[in-house]
Design a protein around this motif. Structure first.
Motif, PDB file in Angstrom:
ATOM      1  N   ILE A 362       0.836  -1.207   0.000  1.00 43.63           N
ATOM      2  CA  ILE A 362       0.000   0.000   0.000  1.00 43.63           C
ATOM      3  C   ILE A 362       0.870   1.257   0.000  1.00 43.63           C
ATOM      4  O   ILE A 362       0.650   2.191  -0.779  1.00 43.63           O
ATOM      5  CB  ILE A 362      -0.937  -0.006   1.219  1.00 43.63           C
ATOM      6  CG1 ILE A 362      -1.987  -1.111   1.061  1.00 43.63           C
ATOM      7  CG2 ILE A 362      -1.607   1.353   1.408  1.00 43.63           C
ATOM      8  CD1 ILE A 362      -2.795  -1.369   2.307  1.00 43.63           C
ATOM      9  N   VAL A 363       1.869   1.277   0.880  1.00 41.97           N
ATOM     10  CA  VAL A 363       2.769   2.440   0.965  1.00 41.97           C
ATOM     11  C   VAL A 363       3.497   2.657  -0.355  1.00 41.97           C
ATOM     12  O   VAL A 363       3.669   3.787  -0.825  1.00 41.97           O
ATOM     13  CB  VAL A 363       3.762   2.257   2.130  1.00 41.97           C
ATOM     14  CG1 VAL A 363       4.819   3.341   2.108  1.00 41.97           C
ATOM     15  CG2 VAL A 363       3.022   2.261   3.471  1.00 41.97           C
ATOM     16  N   LYS A 364       3.899   1.572  -0.987  1.00 41.13           N
ATOM     17  CA  LYS A 364       4.593   1.676  -2.271  1.00 41.13           C
ATOM     18  C   LYS A 364       3.674   2.238  -3.352  1.00 41.13           C
ATOM     19  O   LYS A 364       4.093   3.051  -4.187  1.00 41.13           O
ATOM     20  CB  LYS A 364       5.111   0.296  -2.683  1.00 41.13           C
ATOM     21  CG  LYS A 364       5.905   0.298  -3.982  1.00 41.13           C
ATOM     22  CD  LYS A 364       6.427  -1.105  -4.300  1.00 41.13           C
ATOM     23  CE  LYS A 364       7.209  -1.089  -5.613  1.00 41.13           C
ATOM     24  NZ  LYS A 364       7.708  -2.457  -5.950  1.00 41.13           N
ATOM     25  N   LEU A 365       2.398   1.820  -3.340  1.00 41.04           N
ATOM     26  CA  LEU A 365       1.461   2.286  -4.355  1.00 41.04           C
ATOM     27  C   LEU A 365       1.134   3.767  -4.199  1.00 41.04           C
ATOM     28  O   LEU A 365       1.151   4.519  -5.177  1.00 41.04           O
ATOM     29  CB  LEU A 365       0.173   1.458  -4.285  1.00 41.04           C
ATOM     30  CG  LEU A 365      -0.938   1.870  -5.264  1.00 41.04           C
ATOM     31  CD1 LEU A 365      -0.511   1.643  -6.707  1.00 41.04           C
ATOM     32  CD2 LEU A 365      -2.229   1.112  -4.961  1.00 41.04           C
ATOM     33  N   ILE A 366       0.825   4.195  -2.978  1.00 39.27           N
ATOM     34  CA  ILE A 366       0.410   5.592  -2.784  1.00 39.27           C
ATOM     35  C   ILE A 366       1.601   6.539  -2.651  1.00 39.27           C
ATOM     36  O   ILE A 366       1.437   7.753  -2.647  1.00 39.27           O
ATOM     37  CB  ILE A 366      -0.514   5.734  -1.563  1.00 39.27           C
ATOM     38  CG1 ILE A 366       0.232   5.424  -0.259  1.00 39.27           C
ATOM     39  CG2 ILE A 366      -1.724   4.838  -1.711  1.00 39.27           C
ATOM     40  CD1 ILE A 366      -0.610   5.650   1.003  1.00 39.27           C
ATOM     41  N   GLN A 367       2.821   5.959  -2.526  1.00 42.42           N
ATOM     42  CA  GLN A 367       4.062   6.733  -2.487  1.00 42.42           C
ATOM     43  C   GLN A 367       4.067   7.784  -1.377  1.00 42.42           C
ATOM     44  O   GLN A 367       4.474   8.923  -1.577  1.00 42.42           O
ATOM     45  CB  GLN A 367       4.327   7.389  -3.845  1.00 42.42           C
ATOM     46  CG  GLN A 367       4.520   6.371  -4.963  1.00 42.42           C
ATOM     47  CD  GLN A 367       4.824   7.020  -6.299  1.00 42.42           C
ATOM     48  OE1 GLN A 367       4.627   8.222  -6.491  1.00 42.42           O
ATOM     49  NE2 GLN A 367       5.309   6.231  -7.242  1.00 42.42           N
TER      50      GLN A 367
END
Length: 466
Positions: A362-367
């Protein structure tokens, strides 16, 4: 991209209804798709829920349907949706944007009586919105003739694939006139879906809207560390709800359908105003629950992603992720239920030790990093006991609950102990006092313990030489 709806070729009746609904600027998918729909082109639209794709086919269809009239049992347009909720949502869009029209819209979904649906079909439906199974049921009963369909919409095609509806879609397409316009929408394009488009669409225009990978700035996001035990998570959620600022209503997401019902019952026992939305409910109950939540008769709505997909509830103040979503994109969709139309919102996600992999995705997707907050609970609170909930509802001989009658008393042991057997087994036995053991003539390490006097016949059995 056009700045407003007036430049898309829509009729004045439609643009007036859009303005009355408070919308001034079309979304990306609307600006790209509407002119092609009006131009009678087949379309492949790759767009996710929340991009405004429903209006991208509803608005031009309303404009197209202003000329002509429906005949009995012969709908002019057909819209296929994978779930009852999505079908009902599209129906609401036609009511909202078609308020200046005198069109007949029929909704064919499970859980609604055939008789009510037949009345609308017999009068003639300009628009038929249906789930594939119910549509084929009505066709086989001879209630629908599909030879007059001018526009076919297949919405959420990848969901249709997941739910096993592709054979039904293939059959329905074979029943429709070959000279029709087909609008095809899907969030993804797996090989099976691509094969469908090649088979049933003619020279389609492909419109792709970029996958949403960011969250709205109006949403305050927080993570809460919880234990892995269900009762710990439920306690943390309850305290977080109680501590939430400016909470007017909230949607609580679970990953599994069975957890939706369990969590809703738990919250209800603790005095919360709550409803559940899951696939095992009949349609009447689902629509009543949704309506109660929309009209603020319920404060909390516990739902799974499948049940809540496509629902348009604009004024949600909070979202709670009881489970971290398995797919990172679902996190964006979930928390996007709050903070809409410029409003502020808050999203809290409960994170157990096993959730680190999904959280990283999730953190990687929303940056962006999501800050942690302290859990509002110091220790997991126990579930309310039967005594605190009040008398149980005992079933009578005919299986119906009888209110107010006390529950059957717990089975007691000879000593009058009403504790459960497993609780008694877990309690360690008291080691006998040496003097007491000597007086009884048994070893102080005897497995009989000192919970009471040992019967004489048992002592004789113990001391008998082998």
């Amino acid at each position: 991209m056009t700045e407003d709806f007036s430049g898309l070729g829509l009729s004045s009746k439609v643009t007036d209804a859009v303005a009355a609904a408070g919308y001034t600027k079309p979304t990306d998918i609307q600006a790209k798709a509407i002119p092609h729909v009006l131009d009678k082109k087949d379309i492949i639209g790759i767009a996710q829920t929340g991009t405004g794709k429903t209006a991208s086919f509803v608005l031009p269809m309303l404009t197209r349907l202003e000329s002509g009239r429906a005949r009995a049992r012969m709908p002019r347009t057909l819209i296929l949706e994978p779930t009852r909720e999505l079908a009902a949502q599209v129906h609401e869009n036609f009511e909202k944007y078609g308020k200046n029209h005198r069109l007949s819209v029929a909704l064919l979904i499970g859980g609604v009586s055939f008789e009510d649906q037949n009345k609308i079909l017999d009068r003639g439906a300009d628009v038929l919105i249906a789930t594939p199974g119910r549509m084929l049921d009505q066709f086989e009963r001879g209630r629908i003739l599909l030879t007059g369909v001018e526009i076919l919409v297949i919405d959420e095609a990848d969901r249709m694939l997941d739910m096993g509806f592709v054979p039904d879609i293939e059959r329905i397409c074979g029943l429709l006139p070959p000279r029709r316009q087909t609008l095809f929408f899907s969030a993804t394009m797996p090989p099976e879906i691509e094969k469908l488009t090649k088979r049933f669409l003619r020279d389609p225009v492909k419109i792709e809207v970029a996958r949403q990978s960011s969250t709205a700035e109006t949403i305050t996001q927080k993570l809460i560390k919880v234990g892995s035990k269900p009762e710990e998570k439920r306690a943390a959620l309850r305290d977080q709800i109680r501590a939430a600022e400016n909470l007017t209503n909230a949607i609580i997401f679970c990953n599994r359908k069975r957890d939706v019902a369990t969590l809703a019952r738990s919250l209800e026992r603790h005095g919360f105003s709550v409803g559940a939305l899951h696939g095992d409910m009949d349609q009447k109950s689902r629509m009543e629950t949704l309506d109660a939540f929309k009209t603020n008769k319920l404060t909390l709505l516990v739902a799974s992603d499948v049940a809540a997909r496509g629902l348009d509830i604009p004024a949600v103040s909070h979202v709670f992720n009881f489970d971290v979503p398995v797919h990172a994109e679902d996190y964006i969709h979930r928390i996007g239920r709050t903070g809409r139309a410029g409003r502020s919102g808050a999203a809290f996600t409960l994170v157990a030790p096993a959730d680190s992999k999904h959280l990283d995705a999730i953190v990687k997707l929303i940056q962006r990093d999501i800050p942690w907050t302290e859990s509002a609970t110091a220790a997991p609170a126990e579930e309310p006991s039967e005594e605190r909930r009040g008398p149980r509802r005992r079933k009578s001989d005919d299986g119906k609950a009888e209110a107010g009658k006390p529950a059957r008393p717990a089975r007691t042991s000879r000593r009058g102990d009403t504790r459960k057997d497993d609780e008694r087994r877990e309690e360690p036995r008291r080691k006998p006092d040496p003097r007491e053991a000597a007086a009884l003539g048994i070893d102080e390490n005897s497995p009989f313990g000192a919970d009471g006097p040992v019967p004489a016949f048992l002592l004789r059995e113990v001391s008998r030489p082998r």
